[in-house]
Design a protein around this motif. Structure first.
Motif, PDB file in Angstrom:
ATOM      1  N   ILE A   1       0.866  -1.123  -0.183  1.00 44.18           N
ATOM      2  CA  ILE A   1       0.021  -0.013   0.047  1.00 44.18           C
ATOM      3  C   ILE A   1       0.888   1.166  -0.058  1.00 44.18           C
ATOM      4  O   ILE A   1       2.102   1.311   0.629  1.00 44.18           O
ATOM      5  CB  ILE A   1      -1.010  -0.020   1.160  1.00 44.18           C
ATOM      6  N   ARG A   2       0.388   2.164  -0.807  1.00 46.21           N
ATOM      7  CA  ARG A   2       1.204   3.403  -0.744  1.00 46.21           C
ATOM      8  C   ARG A   2       0.350   4.657  -0.293  1.00 46.21           C
ATOM      9  O   ARG A   2      -0.882   4.654  -0.574  1.00 46.21           O
ATOM     10  CB  ARG A   2       1.574   3.820  -2.408  1.00 46.21           C
ATOM     11  N   LEU A   3       0.788   5.517   0.375  1.00 47.56           N
ATOM     12  CA  LEU A   3       0.025   6.796   0.978  1.00 47.56           C
ATOM     13  C   LEU A   3       0.442   7.962   0.275  1.00 47.56           C
ATOM     14  O   LEU A   3       1.801   8.235   0.107  1.00 47.56           O
ATOM     15  CB  LEU A   3       0.338   6.830   2.454  1.00 47.56           C
ATOM     16  N   VAL A   4      -0.554   8.600  -0.246  1.00 44.77           N
ATOM     17  CA  VAL A   4      -0.244   9.742  -1.028  1.00 44.77           C
ATOM     18  C   VAL A   4      -0.992  11.064  -0.110  1.00 44.77           C
ATOM     19  O   VAL A   4      -2.274  10.821   0.113  1.00 44.77           O
ATOM     20  CB  VAL A   4      -0.928   9.634  -2.497  1.00 44.77           C
ATOM     21  N   THR A   5      -0.296  12.086  -0.004  1.00 41.59           N
ATOM     22  CA  THR A   5      -0.792  13.079   0.872  1.00 41.59           C
ATOM     23  C   THR A   5      -0.697  14.427  -0.128  1.00 41.59           C
ATOM     24  O   THR A   5      -0.223  14.680  -0.936  1.00 41.59           O
ATOM     25  CB  THR A   5       0.038  13.511   2.034  1.00 41.59           C
ATOM     26  N   GLU A   6      -1.943  15.053   0.328  1.00 35.85           N
ATOM     27  CA  GLU A   6      -2.132  16.408  -0.294  1.00 35.85           C
ATOM     28  C   GLU A   6      -2.547  17.610   0.572  1.00 35.85           C
ATOM     29  O   GLU A   6      -3.258  16.979   1.513  1.00 35.85           O
ATOM     30  CB  GLU A   6      -3.013  16.325  -1.583  1.00 35.85           C
ATOM     31  N   GLY A   7      -2.077  18.897   0.412  1.00 35.46           N
ATOM     32  CA  GLY A   7      -2.480  19.743   1.211  1.00 35.46           C
ATOM     33  C   GLY A   7      -1.867  19.778   2.657  1.00 35.46           C
ATOM     34  O   GLY A   7      -2.513  20.034   3.539  1.00 35.46           O
ATOM     35  N   GLU A   8      -0.668  19.262   2.697  1.00 33.31           N
ATOM     36  CA  GLU A   8       0.169  19.175   4.040  1.00 33.31           C
ATOM     37  C   GLU A   8       0.168  20.394   4.651  1.00 33.31           C
ATOM     38  O   GLU A   8       0.377  20.454   5.840  1.00 33.31           O
ATOM     39  CB  GLU A   8       1.295  18.411   3.916  1.00 33.31           C
ATOM     40  N   ASN A   9       0.287  21.349   3.870  1.00 36.43           N
ATOM     41  CA  ASN A   9       0.735  22.781   4.453  1.00 36.43           C
ATOM     42  C   ASN A   9      -0.816  23.702   4.999  1.00 36.43           C
ATOM     43  O   ASN A   9      -0.664  24.745   5.269  1.00 36.43           O
ATOM     44  CB  ASN A   9       1.371  23.606   3.668  1.00 36.43           C
ATOM     45  N   THR A  10      -1.816  23.061   4.711  1.00 40.37           N
ATOM     46  CA  THR A  10      -2.994  23.484   5.302  1.00 40.37           C
ATOM     47  C   THR A  10      -2.986  23.583   6.602  1.00 40.37           C
ATOM     48  O   THR A  10      -2.792  22.600   7.640  1.00 40.37           O
ATOM     49  CB  THR A  10      -4.347  22.565   4.872  1.00 40.37           C
ATOM     50  N   GLU A  11      -3.403  24.890   7.003  1.00 36.43           N
ATOM     51  CA  GLU A  11      -3.251  25.275   8.597  1.00 36.43           C
ATOM     52  C   GLU A  11      -4.373  25.153   9.201  1.00 36.43           C
ATOM     53  O   GLU A  11      -5.634  25.465   8.994  1.00 36.43           O
ATOM     54  CB  GLU A  11      -2.640  26.661   8.798  1.00 36.43           C
TER      55      GLU A  11
END
Length: 759
Positions: free
Chosen positions: A449-459
């Motif tokens: 399984i691969r984890l993809v992240t987006e919007g990590e800099n959302t505060e």
């Protein structure tokens, strides 16, 4: 500052270094081969090792040293960072994090796992692939091809005598054509003398010198004069020192940064070297010369002698002038070079200082920030009280005091926004922690399984960040165990054997949305329904929609696992997730397509401290409705009101019908329903409940209020999310819009189903 405070700062920096380490390894795992990424990963481990050595954390130092050695092989292009290699390094990063936690909080780590990873890291450093791979040796790093390879290896001549001397043919053709390019930059002299403490803390002089060599062209002289005879040698002492000359375009601060974690354990001197080349060629200077002295038809020997003497004097004068001009020119060039080098170094230092100044941060204890936020909240309340008093006593609203209060209100709002921004932090640290959970659980269940992240800099507010980690952990484990199929089933379904989990964060309408999506099999609704019937959660003849069936997984004690394991099966997962999110004033919804996967969406408030709301009156009570839930307000007309059933009413809005909810009746403020024409309708949108028109008696205005916990100061009240203090000192209740909407659909407002939608 005592040692405990310094140690606490070290562990705080370790958290940052570990985050940098995992971020860099994940980039490498995704195919990023930027040398700076590799260097950042290496620096993170090196920094942790250096700091740990200063505090005598031997277990952490020894593991970090092996890890650092393997990373150095990647950095020096001796080891290709393949998927198998990075898998070992990601596991090593997890163990390194465990060792940091154990060093800070006490306790231990899994020794067998640590020893196993140490062996794997050492094997990688020696050119062997991990045992899980079926290859014999790792792929060596790609090297640049030679400029010109010989067509065939020339046969060497045989020795000419018994001495074994073997002549080697050598060609000088082209010798000197490829001269070394002139290295630009400033010349520095570095004197580096380690003390015995440097080696006892895990640092190595050779590694420091190698890091220094990467800054420019360097020459080293090792001073061994202090080395005693063998019988007098102390094996733990330090006897060598080094004198280094380095020409680099970097600044003195960059040179000192190489020795950052060893500067207390060595004698270090860095200075700008004076340089003046003494072998520069003299410039060509034209010399006046009278060719008539070579003419045979000249008037005589005496004249020739006289003219020769005059000419010699002229030549001597010319040469003297040339030499003087040369010296002046040389001195000018050397001075110019010094000024240029000094200006370059100063410019670099200024640029470095400016860059450092742009990103300067300070560490502040969180309790101080919380106290500041509470004080600003009190300031907002007092400002509102003062404004209301002035308005009540100044009917015209044009007095200087009133105008000054308007400016005070604006400044107070700006102060509050600035203070809240201090607590706002990106969700990146939480998202990075999920990567480890995916790796560990996937290994336990034998899935890729691969984890993809987006919007990590959302505060979002730090309080929210601290409390979403546990719900996310449950959801990630559930997605890996239940959502993603096994590689065999995925291949049979025509999917990629490697599953994907996507974690996304984004802002929307004053809230933060966190989505967790997987490309698995989706929710098996028939199985969920049957499990709910078997557990007496629903009746066998219950008529449920797809959304209602999906939401059954949030019921307490519900689980579709066939057997209990370390991961799931006890029915204490998703109901905990829902309660945790509700406690934060959030909502959670599900969207699933059989065969394609599921998406869980969490909607959370950006902060738990302040709220923009609309102050309304209901049956003589003052309530605050969160502004983010309100779509529009309208004054109902008698022709737009329609009865439906025994006691339900609808309101017609732009050729569509919307249920009308009497807030006073739902909250038991009054026994009978009020006349909608005499009140105001607030069109609201709730999670999963669609649009509803909440009927209130009147609107007092819109304002920002400070949220006060009702449960902490009193008890839980169904339909009420929190409380606040108004400008006149009265306590107003903040409406739980989703609980009121759910009650209008026939659901009872039990404490456990209140969504506390405060934002």
């Amino acid at each position: 500052m005592d040692m405990n405070e310094i140690k606490e700062i070290f562990f705080q920096e370790c958290e940052e270094q570990l985050a940098e380490l995992e971020s860099g390894l994940l980039k490498l795992n995704d195919g990023d081969r930027d040398p700076e990424t590799v260097n950042a990963v290496f620096r993170a481990v090196h920094s942790i090792k250096g700091g740990a050595g200063a505090f005598g954390l031997d277990d952490l130092v020894s593991f970090a040293h092996v890890f650092e050695t393997t990373l150095d092989c990647v950095r020096s292009n001796k080891l290709e960072p393949t998927q198998d290699v990075l898998k070992v390094m990601l596991k090593s990063a997890d163990v390194l994090a465990d060792l940091v936690t154990a060093s800070r909080d006490g306790g231990g780590v899994d020794e067998s796992r640590s020893r196993s990873l140490v062996k794997e890291l050492e094997a990688l450093a020696h050119g062997e692939l991990p045992s899980s791979s079926g290859h014999d040796a790792p792929k060596p790093a790609a090297k640049a091809a030679p400029a010109a390879a010989p067509a065939a290896k020339a046969e060497l001549p045989k020795p000419s005598d018994d001495s074994g001397f073997q002549p080697i043919p050598f060609s000088f053709d082209g010798f000197g054509e490829d001269d070394e390019p002139v290295v630009e930059g400033s010349l520095y002299e570095v004197i580096f003398k380690p003390r015995r403490e440097l080696y006892s803390k895990g640092n190595e002089a050779a590694l420091l010198l190698r890091d220094l060599s990467r800054l420019g062209e360097m020459s080293i002289n090792c001073d061994t004069d202090a080395l005693p005879t063998l019988d007098k040698m102390d094996p733990e002492a330090s006897y060598f020192s080094w004198k280094i000359s380095i020409r680099t375009t970097r600044s003195e601060d960059d040179i000192r940064a190489v020795f950052e974690f060893a500067e207390w354990d060595c004698d270090l001197e860095v200075k700008f070297a004076e340089e003046a080349s003494s072998n520069e060629e003299l410039p060509m200077v034209p010399v006046p010369f009278d060719l008539s002295i070579l003419d045979d038809s000249s008037s005589g020997e005496d004249e020739r002698t006289s003219e020769r003497g005059a000419s010699e004097e002229t030549v001597a004068a010319a040469l003297s002038a040339a030499e003087t001009a040369s010296n002046v020119s040389r001195a000018a060039r050397v001075a110019e070079k010094k000024e240029s080098a000094a200006a370059s170094a100063a410019a670099q230092n200024n640029a470095a200082a400016a860059a450092a100044g742009a990103g300067q941060t300070i560490r502040v204890d969180l309790d101080r920030v919380d106290r500041l936020i509470n004080l600003v909240g009190e300031l907002v309340i007092n400002q509102a009280m003062l404004s209301q008093s002035v308005v009540e006593n100044d009917a015209t609203g044009t007095s200087a005091v009133n105008m000054g209060l308007e400016e005070l209100q604006q400044l107070t709002r700006e102060i509050q926004d600035s203070v809240m921004a201090i607590r706002a932090q990106p969700v990146k640290p939480v998202f990075q922690r999920m990567s480890r959970i995916v790796r560990e659980v996937a290994d336990m269940v034998g899935k890729s399984i691969r984890l993809v992240t987006e919007g990590e800099n959302t505060e979002v507010d730090k309080t929210v960040i601290d409390k979403i980690a546990e719900p996310l952990t449950h959801m990630i484990r559930n997605a890996v165990d239940h959502g993603i199929e096994s590689p065999e089933k995925r291949e049979a379904a025509g999917k990629d054997p490697e599953g994907t989990i996507k974690l996304t964060a984004k802002h929307r309408s004053g809230r933060i949305l966190i989505e967790l999506a997987d490309d698995g099999a989706g929710i098996n609704r028939e199985r969920v329904r049957q499990k709910a019937i078997d557990n007496d959660i629903i009746a066998a003849d219950a008529n449920l929609s797809d959304d209602e069936i999906d939401n059954l997984i949030f019921m307490a004690g519900f689980s579709t696992a066939d057997k209990i394991s370390d991961i799931s099966g006890r029915g204490v997962g998703m109901d905990v997730v829902k309660r945790s999110i509700q406690a934060l004033g959030g909502r959670i919804s599900i969207s699933s397509r059989p065969g394609y996967g599921s998406t869980f969406t969490m909607s959370l408030p950006l902060t738990l401290a302040v709220l923009d709301g609309m102050v309304v009156t209901v049956a003589g009570q003052t309530l605050v409705v969160p502004l983010t839930a309100i779509v529009e307000t309208l004054q109902p007309e008698a022709a737009a009101i329609h009865s439906f059933g025994a006691n339900q009413r609808l309101i017609s809005i732009r050729n569509s019908f919307c249920p009308l909810v009497d807030v006073g009746r739902v909250l038991n403020y009054r026994a009978t329903q009020a006349n909608p024409v005499e009140g105001v309708a607030l069109l609201v949108e709730s999670e999963g409940g669609g649009q509803r028109a909440l009927m209130v008696d009147a609107i007092q205005g819109q304002r920002q209020v400070v949220i006060k916990s009702l449960e902490a100061n009193y008890t839980h009240v169904p339909g009420i999310a929190a409380a606040t203090i108004l400008g006149d000192g009265r306590v107003a209740l903040i409406l739980d819009v989703d609980a009121v909407v759910a009650a209008s659909r026939g659901q009872s407002m039990k404490p456990e189903m209140s969504l506390a939608a405060t934002g």
